[in-house]
Design a protein around this motif. Sequence first.
Motif, short mmCIF file in Angstrom:
data_model
loop_
_atom_site.label_atom_id
_atom_site.label_comp_id
_atom_site.label_asym_id
_atom_site.label_seq_id
_atom_site.Cartn_x
_atom_site.Cartn_y
_atom_site.Cartn_z
N SER A 3 1.13 -1.31 -0.30
CA SER A 3 -0.15 0.59 0.13
C SER A 3 1.27 1.02 -0.17
O SER A 3 1.73 0.85 0.81
CB SER A 3 -0.93 -0.03 1.17
OG SER A 3 -0.27 -0.23 1.71
N SER A 4 0.53 2.44 -1.26
CA SER A 4 1.69 2.77 -0.95
C SER A 4 0.58 4.10 0.14
O SER A 4 -0.49 4.95 0.75
CB SER A 4 1.38 4.59 -2.29
OG SER A 4 0.18 4.83 -2.33
N ASP A 5 1.52 4.83 0.88
CA ASP A 5 1.89 5.96 1.68
C ASP A 5 1.66 7.58 1.14
O ASP A 5 2.43 7.98 0.83
CB ASP A 5 2.55 6.07 3.02
CG ASP A 5 2.03 6.53 4.53
OD1 ASP A 5 1.17 7.83 4.27
OD2 ASP A 5 3.19 6.76 5.52
N PRO A 6 0.41 8.09 1.08
CA PRO A 6 -0.14 9.39 0.22
C PRO A 6 1.03 10.23 1.34
O PRO A 6 1.50 10.96 0.58
CB PRO A 6 -0.74 9.47 0.65
CG PRO A 6 -1.96 8.16 1.21
CD PRO A 6 -1.18 7.52 1.86
N GLN A 7 1.08 10.10 2.96
CA GLN A 7 2.03 11.35 3.93
C GLN A 7 3.61 11.50 2.82
O GLN A 7 4.05 12.40 2.81
CB GLN A 7 1.67 10.96 5.02
CG GLN A 7 2.30 12.01 5.38
CD GLN A 7 1.72 13.28 5.49
OE1 GLN A 7 0.83 13.65 5.27
NE2 GLN A 7 2.63 14.35 5.54
N ARG A 8 3.43 9.77 3.08
CA ARG A 8 5.60 9.28 2.98
C ARG A 8 5.55 9.79 1.85
O ARG A 8 6.36 10.69 1.28
CB ARG A 8 5.31 7.85 2.55
CG ARG A 8 6.97 7.77 2.08
CD ARG A 8 7.94 6.41 3.01
NE ARG A 8 9.05 5.80 2.77
CZ ARG A 8 10.13 7.10 3.15
NH1 ARG A 8 9.86 7.62 3.99
NH2 ARG A 8 10.98 6.13 2.77
#
Length: 113
Positions: A3-8
């Motif tokens: 899953s991609s972390d939008p914050q990162r």
Amino acid sequence: MESSDPQRSMTSQLDDIRTAIDEIDEEIVALIWRRERLVRLAGPLKDNDAEVKAPGRVEEVLEHVRATAEAQDGDPTVVEATYRAMIDAFMDYELKVRHEAEAQAKLDAFSRS
């Protein structure tokens, strides 16, 4: 599946932008240094402080950089504000250089007499 972390992702993008800004700042500082050397040469060539302050020349420079900004789809207001600050700083510097050159010339003339 990761899953991609939008914050990162945003943090990574911001880091990349900051790195690019740092690189541009280094280029700007090098150009300011080039301008400073020219100002240092010009100061002693002027006969008085009024020639250093030269409001007509200041307006020419501001008109030129505003037009340049507009031609490059930049914000001429930001460019003008930046240049006004830079011109003020360089004017102070040029006056200092000119006064130092005048003082040195007087000392040289005194030592020759």
